[in-house]
Design an enzyme around this catalytic site. Structure first.
Site, PDB file in Angstrom:
ATOM      1  N   ARG A  52      28.651 -32.367 -30.438  1.00 13.00           N
ATOM      2  CA  ARG A  52      28.209 -31.037 -30.874  1.00 13.00           C
ATOM      3  C   ARG A  52      26.839 -31.163 -31.531  1.00 13.00           C
ATOM      4  NH1 ARG A  52      29.456 -29.713 -35.550  1.00 13.00           N
ATOM      5  NH2 ARG A  52      31.676 -30.176 -35.446  1.00 13.00           N
ATOM      6  N   TYR A 105      17.575  -6.313 -22.028  1.00 11.01           N
ATOM      7  CA  TYR A 105      18.860  -6.773 -21.505  1.00 11.01           C
ATOM      8  C   TYR A 105      19.973  -6.105 -22.318  1.00 11.01           C
ATOM      9  CZ  TYR A 105      22.640  -9.886 -20.234  1.00 11.01           C
ATOM     10  OH  TYR A 105      23.830 -10.391 -19.791  1.00 11.01           O
ATOM     11  N   ASP A 177      11.906 -12.890 -25.548  1.00  9.70           N
ATOM     12  CA  ASP A 177      12.850 -13.274 -24.503  1.00  9.70           C
ATOM     13  C   ASP A 177      12.027 -13.458 -23.225  1.00  9.70           C
ATOM     14  OD1 ASP A 177      14.712 -13.392 -22.427  1.00  9.70           O
ATOM     15  OD2 ASP A 177      16.084 -11.971 -23.389  1.00  9.70           O
ATOM     16  N   LYS A 202      19.369 -17.971 -15.500  1.00  4.82           N
ATOM     17  CA  LYS A 202      18.548 -17.253 -14.530  1.00  4.82           C
ATOM     18  C   LYS A 202      17.557 -18.201 -13.843  1.00  4.82           C
ATOM     19  CE  LYS A 202      21.003 -13.985 -16.372  1.00  4.82           C
ATOM     20  NZ  LYS A 202      20.520 -13.200 -17.524  1.00  4.82           N
TER      21      LYS A 202
HETATM   22  C1  LIG Z   1      21.036 -12.693 -18.747  1.00  6.43           C
HETATM   23  C2  LIG Z   1      20.057 -12.380 -19.826  1.00  6.43           C
HETATM   24  C3  LIG Z   1      20.366 -12.662 -21.168  1.00  6.43           C
HETATM   25  C4  LIG Z   1      21.714 -13.205 -21.602  1.00  6.43           C
HETATM   26  O1  LIG Z   1      21.936 -14.492 -21.147  1.00  6.43           O
HETATM   27  P1  LIG Z   1      23.411 -15.065 -20.798  1.00  6.43           P
HETATM   28  O2  LIG Z   1      23.092 -16.432 -20.282  1.00  6.43           O
HETATM   29  O3  LIG Z   1      24.015 -14.160 -19.778  1.00  6.43           O
HETATM   30  O4  LIG Z   1      24.178 -15.066 -22.071  1.00  6.43           O
HETATM   31  C5  LIG Z   1      19.392 -12.394 -22.105  1.00  6.43           C
HETATM   32  N1  LIG Z   1      18.197 -11.868 -21.775  1.00  6.43           N
HETATM   33  C6  LIG Z   1      17.881 -11.574 -20.504  1.00  6.43           C
HETATM   34  C7  LIG Z   1      16.546 -10.982 -20.191  1.00  6.43           C
HETATM   35  C8  LIG Z   1      18.793 -11.812 -19.488  1.00  6.43           C
HETATM   36  O5  LIG Z   1      18.474 -11.500 -18.225  1.00  6.43           O
END
Ligand SMILES: *Cc1c(COP(=O)(O)O)cnc(C)c1O
Length: 392
Positions: A52, A105, A177, A202
């Site tokens: 962890r 998001y 982000d 992604k």
């Molecule tokens: C998918 C996404 C998230 C969240 O990520 P997870 O891996 O699904 O928890 C946050 N910000 C954006 C822009 C996303 O496309």
């Protein structure tokens, strides 16, 4: 020469990834292990005591992402939202206020609105494409400005450098982000951001086979309370424990190696798809930051290398037609998520953004979002054409 002096593609392949010292394996092994033998009490080999706290496969990924984003340290998590939650709880306290984007998001907004708010962290919504809207949303208690750019699903663009100035003048941190752009197309830390977050699910992972997140911290970033952001996030990553497992870390690391070539192809294909959509009579609007008539095209040109693989468009006939188009494509798979090699199509109002229905973040009902993959562009266009020709 250190690895940080190399170009992006070289760093994606080599940063944090020296051949294994015991076997020479050129790929970091998956250290599928929870604990480590100590040479006498406290005699750790390489600093590892429990997975962890740290795991060598995760360390390789964290060093690679830190290098790609130009940050001091990166931290890998079990999902993008786990990383976001850790950042928010590490850097905010009850009574603090955050400025959040009007187009984001859905899960990020849900975290602010339904998880953080009951714990006493307030937020206001700003249109991040407009710096003045961000400035107007600031309060004396504002400790953080949160920005997503390009935004999901409307592909809005926030001016990172201008918002960094506004946030810092108010004594707040700027978190960006960077999921949609990926570190290949945009590096927010170089533009003044203090923290970058990613859903590595992604583009970073890129093959729709892993869920993960990353947090990258700029060198020397301090909280408004005068604490080191790196130390706060490191402490909370271990204390909260939502870490990436070794196999998941390995998959993301493997994905990153091809990020540059994949992103170039995502961008090439998106440009062809945008061109087709703009010429189709059933399409009423196309949202893509690479279009000269996009309201912040000039900002996007300045801060992004190219404009990415995400495209949104609206269709004649409203919500039902939009939903039918999503159901009638064949190569574009109907599904949530984005950033994988395969093309995806979805209806944000009923799918990814259903959780923001009825809020200020509600999205148009006739909107369709594409994650343009790296298949042959001609096949992608033919697929969209057959669906749109029949339904619009
Ligand atoms: C998918 C996404 C998230 C969240 O990520 P997870 O891996 O699904 O928890 C946050 N910000 C954006 C822009 C996303 O496309």
């Amino acid at each position: 020469m250190t690895v940080d002096d190399l170009g992006f593609s070289s760093r994606a392949i080599h940063a944090g990834q020296e051949p294994d010292p015991t076997t020479g394996a050129v790929v970091p092994p998956i250290h599928q292990v929870s604990t480590y033998k100590q040479d006498g009490v406290g005699g750790l080999r390489g600093g590892y005591e429990y997975s962890r706290s740290a795991n060598p496969t995760r360390t390789a990924l964290e060093e690679c992402i830190a290098s790609l984003e130009g940050g001091e340290r990166a931290f890998a998590f079990a999902s993008g939202l786990a990383g976001e939650d850790t950042v928010l709880r590490a850097l905010l306290a009850p009574g603090d206020h955050v400025v959040v984007p009007s187009d984001a998001y859905g899960g990020t907004y849900r975290l602010f609105n339904r998880v953080l708010k009951p714990w006493g962290v307030e937020h206001s919504i700003a249109r991040v494409a407009d710096v003045e809207s961000v400035r107007a949303a600031l309060r004396p208690e504002t400790r953080m400005v949160w920005v997503e750019t390009p935004t999901n699903p409307l592909l809005g663009i926030a001016d990172i450098a201008a918002i960094a100035e506004v946030a810092h003048a108010a004594g707040a941190l700027l978190v960006v982000d960077n999921t949609f752009a990926s570190p290949y197309l945009q590096n927010p830390i170089a533009l003044g951001a203090d923290v970058v977050v990613h859903s590595t699910t992604k583009y970073a992972g890129g093959h729709s086979d892993v869920v993960g997140g990353a947090v990258v911290v700029a060198a020397g970033a301090m909280t408004p309370r005068g604490e080191s952001v790196v130390e706060r996030v490191a402490f909370h990553q271990n204390s909260m424990g939502a870490v990436a497992g070794p196999f998941d870390a390995w998959l993301v690391l493997r994905g990153l190696k091809t990020l540059a070539v994949r992103m170039e192809r995502h961008c090439d294909n998106a440009e062809v798809v945008v061109d087709f959509l703009q010429g189709h009579p059933g399409v009423t609007a196309v949202h893509y930051p690479g279009l000269p008539d996009h309201p912040n095209h000039e900002v996007a040109s300045r801060q992004m290398k190219r404009f990415g693989g995400m495209v949104a468009f609206r269709v004649k006939g409203g919500e039902d037609v939009a939903a039918k188009v999503c159901a009638e494509t064949r190569l574009f798979t109907l599904g949530e998520s984005l950033g994988g090699v395969e093309s995806l199509i979805e209806h944000p109002a009923r799918m990814t953004h259903a959780s923001v229905a009825g809020t200020e973040l509600e999205v148009p009902a006739d909107l369709i979002r594409l994650s343009v993959g790296i298949e042959d562009a001609a096949d992608l266009v033919a697929d969209l054409r057959q669906a749109l020709d029949r339904l619009t």
